[in-house]
Design a protein around this motif. Structure first.
Motif, PDB file in Angstrom:
ATOM      1  N   GLY A   1       0.806  -1.215   0.000  1.00  0.00           N
ATOM      2  CA  GLY A   1       0.000   0.000   0.000  1.00  0.00           C
ATOM      3  C   GLY A   1       0.835   1.260   0.000  1.00  0.00           C
ATOM      4  N   ILE A   2       1.912   1.277   0.795  1.00  0.00           N
ATOM      5  CA  ILE A   2       2.761   2.479   0.872  1.00  0.00           C
ATOM      6  C   ILE A   2       3.442   2.740  -0.460  1.00  0.00           C
ATOM      7  N   THR A   3       4.071   1.728  -1.019  1.00  0.00           N
ATOM      8  CA  THR A   3       4.872   1.938  -2.241  1.00  0.00           C
ATOM      9  C   THR A   3       4.013   2.135  -3.479  1.00  0.00           C
ATOM     10  N   LEU A   4       2.752   1.657  -3.452  1.00  0.00           N
ATOM     11  CA  LEU A   4       1.870   1.863  -4.594  1.00  0.00           C
ATOM     12  C   LEU A   4       1.133   3.189  -4.521  1.00  0.00           C
ATOM     13  N   SER A   5       1.075   3.800  -3.353  1.00  0.00           N
ATOM     14  CA  SER A   5       0.218   4.968  -3.145  1.00  0.00           C
ATOM     15  C   SER A   5       0.444   6.102  -4.146  1.00  0.00           C
ATOM     16  N   PRO A   6       1.688   6.422  -4.567  1.00  0.00           N
ATOM     17  CA  PRO A   6       1.839   7.551  -5.498  1.00  0.00           C
ATOM     18  C   PRO A   6       1.170   7.333  -6.855  1.00  0.00           C
ATOM     19  N   THR A   7       0.999   6.084  -7.276  1.00  0.00           N
ATOM     20  CA  THR A   7       0.386   5.818  -8.586  1.00  0.00           C
ATOM     21  C   THR A   7      -1.005   5.203  -8.462  1.00  0.00           C
ATOM     22  N   SER A   8      -1.585   5.239  -7.267  1.00  0.00           N
ATOM     23  CA  SER A   8      -2.871   4.569  -7.034  1.00  0.00           C
ATOM     24  C   SER A   8      -4.066   5.389  -7.479  1.00  0.00           C
ATOM     25  N   ASN A   9      -3.878   6.681  -7.754  1.00  0.00           N
ATOM     26  CA  ASN A   9      -4.956   7.628  -8.096  1.00  0.00           C
ATOM     27  C   ASN A   9      -5.874   7.931  -6.922  1.00  0.00           C
ATOM     28  N   LEU A  10      -5.561   7.431  -5.738  1.00  0.00           N
ATOM     29  CA  LEU A  10      -6.387   7.727  -4.576  1.00  0.00           C
ATOM     30  C   LEU A  10      -6.198   9.162  -4.105  1.00  0.00           C
ATOM     31  N   PHE A  11      -4.964   9.618  -4.083  1.00  0.00           N
ATOM     32  CA  PHE A  11      -4.656  10.941  -3.534  1.00  0.00           C
ATOM     33  C   PHE A  11      -4.591  12.011  -4.613  1.00  0.00           C
ATOM     34  N   PHE A  12      -4.190  11.633  -5.789  1.00  0.00           N
ATOM     35  CA  PHE A  12      -4.151  12.539  -6.939  1.00  0.00           C
ATOM     36  C   PHE A  12      -4.069  11.681  -8.196  1.00  0.00           C
ATOM     37  N   LEU A  13      -4.444  12.259  -9.329  1.00  0.00           N
ATOM     38  CA  LEU A  13      -4.365  11.534 -10.595  1.00  0.00           C
ATOM     39  C   LEU A  13      -2.906  11.338 -10.981  1.00  0.00           C
ATOM     40  N   SER A  14      -2.571  10.125 -11.393  1.00  0.00           N
ATOM     41  CA  SER A  14      -1.168   9.795 -11.643  1.00  0.00           C
ATOM     42  C   SER A  14      -0.834   9.630 -13.115  1.00  0.00           C
ATOM     43  N   GLY A  15      -1.816   9.812 -14.014  1.00  0.00           N
ATOM     44  CA  GLY A  15      -1.529   9.674 -15.440  1.00  0.00           C
ATOM     45  C   GLY A  15      -1.725   8.273 -15.981  1.00  0.00           C
ATOM     46  N   ILE A  16      -2.011   7.296 -15.116  1.00  0.00           N
ATOM     47  CA  ILE A  16      -2.269   5.920 -15.549  1.00  0.00           C
ATOM     48  C   ILE A  16      -3.416   5.358 -14.706  1.00  0.00           C
ATOM     49  N   LEU A  17      -4.232   4.510 -15.311  1.00  0.00           N
ATOM     50  CA  LEU A  17      -5.227   3.783 -14.528  1.00  0.00           C
ATOM     51  C   LEU A  17      -4.577   2.608 -13.816  1.00  0.00           C
ATOM     52  N   LEU A  18      -3.755   1.894 -14.556  1.00  0.00           N
ATOM     53  CA  LEU A  18      -3.042   0.740 -14.020  1.00  0.00           C
ATOM     54  C   LEU A  18      -1.889   0.445 -14.962  1.00  0.00           C
ATOM     55  N   SER A  19      -0.768   0.061 -14.404  1.00  0.00           N
ATOM     56  CA  SER A  19       0.391  -0.260 -15.230  1.00  0.00           C
ATOM     57  C   SER A  19       1.209  -1.336 -14.531  1.00  0.00           C
ATOM     58  N   GLU A  20       1.617  -2.330 -15.293  1.00  0.00           N
ATOM     59  CA  GLU A  20       2.371  -3.437 -14.699  1.00  0.00           C
ATOM     60  C   GLU A  20       3.725  -2.976 -14.153  1.00  0.00           C
ATOM     61  N   ARG A  21       4.380  -2.067 -14.852  1.00  0.00           N
ATOM     62  CA  ARG A  21       5.722  -1.664 -14.415  1.00  0.00           C
ATOM     63  C   ARG A  21       5.697  -0.969 -13.054  1.00  0.00           C
ATOM     64  N   THR A  22       4.597  -0.267 -12.733  1.00  0.00           N
ATOM     65  CA  THR A  22       4.553   0.450 -11.458  1.00  0.00           C
ATOM     66  C   THR A  22       4.363  -0.494 -10.271  1.00  0.00           C
ATOM     67  N   LEU A  23       4.129  -1.780 -10.540  1.00  0.00           N
ATOM     68  CA  LEU A  23       3.958  -2.754  -9.461  1.00  0.00           C
ATOM     69  C   LEU A  23       5.267  -3.442  -9.100  1.00  0.00           C
ATOM     70  N   TYR A  24       6.368  -3.019  -9.717  1.00  0.00           N
ATOM     71  CA  TYR A  24       7.641  -3.709  -9.500  1.00  0.00           C
ATOM     72  C   TYR A  24       8.064  -3.660  -8.035  1.00  0.00           C
ATOM     73  N   LEU A  25       8.191  -2.484  -7.460  1.00  0.00           N
ATOM     74  CA  LEU A  25       8.582  -2.384  -6.048  1.00  0.00           C
ATOM     75  C   LEU A  25       7.479  -2.845  -5.108  1.00  0.00           C
ATOM     76  N   PRO A  26       6.215  -2.504  -5.331  1.00  0.00           N
ATOM     77  CA  PRO A  26       5.165  -3.000  -4.427  1.00  0.00           C
ATOM     78  C   PRO A  26       5.103  -4.515  -4.303  1.00  0.00           C
ATOM     79  N   THR A  27       5.487  -5.256  -5.352  1.00  0.00           N
ATOM     80  CA  THR A  27       5.379  -6.720  -5.266  1.00  0.00           C
ATOM     81  C   THR A  27       6.332  -7.324  -4.243  1.00  0.00           C
ATOM     82  N   VAL A  28       7.268  -6.545  -3.721  1.00  0.00           N
ATOM     83  CA  VAL A  28       8.097  -7.052  -2.610  1.00  0.00           C
ATOM     84  C   VAL A  28       7.191  -7.433  -1.441  1.00  0.00           C
ATOM     85  N   GLY A  29       6.209  -6.589  -1.158  1.00  0.00           N
ATOM     86  CA  GLY A  29       5.262  -6.915  -0.091  1.00  0.00           C
ATOM     87  C   GLY A  29       4.412  -8.112  -0.436  1.00  0.00           C
TER      88      GLY A  29
END
Length: 638
Positions: free
Chosen positions: A344-372
């Motif tokens: 949740g922490i590492t995905l938050s900047p691209t989650s669109n919850l707090f602000f629009l991030s320019g993507i709805l969903l992208s596989e590459r942005t899950l690289y670091l979050p998948t550690v959890g």
């Protein structure tokens, strides 16, 4: 033999094996070329293609061109690597792909080492293997620009590892190194700004941070938090200088409706896709745009399912967290809670919850979050192993084999643009980007009606977005469909007047069609933003000369020469023509001399002299050197 009695008795040996698996699974990406964003950020980016221009590129937006600042990305650490790598490999992609594979192996090692400080070796080893082979990582590893994810994750995890080993009171060298790594991680990918939250997670996972003990904890940790806040502040200030803003939230392509309606409906609709990609990553998509993930205008079955999945996961994580701290000597249920919070922490900047991030969903942005995710998944598999050892080992082997096989077969998708787009069209023709690409294909094949239908479908799905209007309009002009191209480019210019590519293309079109008043208007719109655009100065000079405004035309022609066109003799020839029309023969002759000085070859000199004879300047073509006579003829008068 039980898994706990594995020959992999140390986290170091586990990390070596995990590294080898990570490298082997992605080894076939060495056959890949340039694809998708690689073309814009490397092949079409002159700023990184010489050491002379590289320092300036470090102070520019990550994306080159007029859209760069608007995309809100500044990644000088990665840009710097691209520039240095270009000196070594140039436009040969194999070297870049080799670095990506090795980086993925290095990140996998750090995952094992980090989790090895929190879990028993079997747990860290299994999590590392899952991370090494997970198909969600294909885009980051197999596409060159995925290095931003890889570099950022490497620096981020190395900083975490140093923090875990500092005993809560880091010495000055370790403290400085953590801050340097934090800066490098953020300068590689913006989402690494979340490291302070992860530090709190790391510390709280091994001890109980009760409200009463929080003050004592902060007294011990405040130098590190203060240092990270200072680094983050400096980086955000630098971002403001480069981009004109600290952050520039913008809607994903084709999803501008999210700027007007509550985006929570669409954000929660992406969550079922997220769970599917983590647990069953068989159907991977190049572009998760509208139509692949439809925009939601209210609550429906999909986004309600997303809410239910997330709430259930959070409840499970909370219950698991209360079962005791993490310890490398035993497998704690808190591992699940730790993994969920990390994700949740590492995905938050691209989650669109707090602000629009320019993507709805992208596989590459899950690289670091998948550690959890892999940490939690490893715990679940090992718990199953405790209940059914043989069945668990078979399940683990099957899962790893399926994931590795899917990664291996998915990697060639990123071979080049043709393969990327063919895959997208075949698998998801409903995508707006698919229809856009189909329009290009039909147009190149001369199938104009089908092309126009595809373009209309793309605009209907994506919307009248500047990029779509611009690129489709440009393609139509290139293929000779001036009317349709002009219409789209006019829409783009009207709706996004601060961007200059559309009026620049229109200025060239109007100049070619002899619509000089409109060419002047479009050229001036571009030059108002950037007066150094020499080609537009040339168009403006032609438009003004055609209207008889010779003095203004002369100034525009001189500006074109001054800003980069002076090496072309034609510019001096046209200047001479203007001077003659103004009645200044002396200046015309000087321009003629400047043109002839840029002749070089005999054939070029003959061409130049023929041009000036047509203007009434010069005595005729210069004879070839072997027949030329040494004469001292006076300068001809115009």
């Amino acid at each position: 033999m039980k898994l706990w009695e594995s020959p992999l008795r140390s986290v170091r040996s586990a990390s070596v094996v995990a590294w080898a698996v990570a490298v082997l699974v992605f080894l076939n990406s060495l056959q890949n070329g340039w694809a998708f964003d690689d073309l814009h950020i490397l092949l079409e980016n002159p700023g990184i293609q010489s050491l002379e221009s590289l320092p300036e590129a470090l102070g520019e937006p990550y994306w080159p061109g007029e859209f760069g600042a608007g995309l809100g990305l500044w990644r000088p650490a990665v840009t710097g690597f691209y520039g240095l790598a270009w000196e070594v490999w140039g436009d040969v992609p194999v070297g870049y792909h080799a670095v990506s594979i090795l980086l993925h192996g290095g990140v996998t090692v750090l995952v094992v080492l980090l989790l090895g400080a929190l879990l028993p070796v079997p747990g860290a080893f299994l999590a590392g293997l899952l991370f090494a082979v997970h198909p969600l990582h294909v885009e980051a590893v197999a596409n060159v620009v995925g290095m931003a994810e890889l570099f950022s994750a490497f620096f981020f995890l190395l900083a975490c590892l140093l923090i875990l080993g500092d005993g809560g009171r880091p010495g000055l060298p370790r403290f400085a190194l953590v801050l340097i790594l934090y800066a490098l991680a953020v300068l590689s990918k913006e989402s690494a700004i979340t490291l302070p939250g992860v530090v709190l997670l790391l510390d709280s996972s091994r001890e109980e941070l009760t409200p009463a003990g929080l003050a004592r904890y902060l007294r011990r940790r405040w130098p590190l938090y203060a240092g990270m806040i200072l680094v983050a502040g400096l980086l955000l200030t630098a971002r403001f200088e480069v981009l004109g803003s600290v952050a520039r939230p913008f809607a994903p392509l084709g999803a501008h409706l999210l700027e007007e309606v509550p985006r929570i409906w669409t954000v929660t609709a992406t969550w079922p896709h997220l769970f599917r990609l983590l647990f069953f990553p068989m159907d991977l998509v190049v572009d998760y745009g509208p139509a692949v993930i439809p925009l939601a205008l209210g609550w429906n079955a999909t986004n309600l399912l997303g809410v239910a999945l997330v709430l259930a996961t959070l409840l499970f994580a909370l219950l698991a967290w209360r079962r005791g701290p993490l310890d490398s000597s035993r497998l704690s249920p808190r591992t699940v809670g730790w993994g969920v919070v990390w994700f949740g922490i590492t995905l938050s900047p691209t989650s669109n919850l707090f602000f629009l991030s320019g993507i709805l969903l992208s596989e590459r942005t899950l690289y670091l979050p998948t550690v959890g995710f892999v940490a939690a998944a490893a715990w679940l598999l090992l718990r199953f192993h405790d209940e059914r050892p043989r069945g668990a080992l078979a399940l683990m082997a099957l899962v790893l084999a399926l994931l590795a096989g899917r990664s291996w077969t998915r990697t060639p998708t990123w071979k080049d643009n043709l393969e990327v787009f063919n895959t997208l069209i075949n698998e998801h023709p409903e995508s707006g980007r698919s229809q856009w690409i189909l329009g290009d294909v039909y147009l190149q094949a001369g199938r104009t009606p089908e092309a126009l239908r595809a373009y209309r479908a793309a605009v209907g799905i994506i919307g009248a977005h500047y990029t779509v209007l611009l690129e489709v309009g440009r393609r139509l002009l290139d293929e000779g469909y001036d009317g349709a191209g002009e219409l789209l480019l006019t829409f783009a210019w009207t709706d996004w007047p601060r961007y200059t590519t559309a009026p620049g293309l229109l200025a060239a079109l109007y100049d070619r069609q002899g619509r000089f008043l409109e060419a002047e208007t479009a050229a001036r719109a571009v030059l108002a933003e950037d007066s150094t655009r020499s080609v537009l100065q040339h168009v403006l000079a032609r438009a003004l000369a055609a209207q008889g405004r010779l003095d203004e035309a002369r100034e525009a022609r001189l500006a074109a020469i001054r800003h980069g066109e002076g090496a072309h003799w034609e510019q001096w020839g046209w200047l001479a023509e203007l001077e003659l029309r103004r009645g200044d023969t002396v200046q015309a002759l000087r321009a003629m001399d400047s043109a002839r000085a840029r002749g070089g070859s005999v054939s070029r000199t003959l061409q130049i002299d023929s041009f000036f004879i047509g203007l009434g300047l010069g005595r005729g073509p210069v004879p070839p050197p072997e027949t030329a006579r040494d004469s001292q003829n006076p300068r001809p008068k115009g």
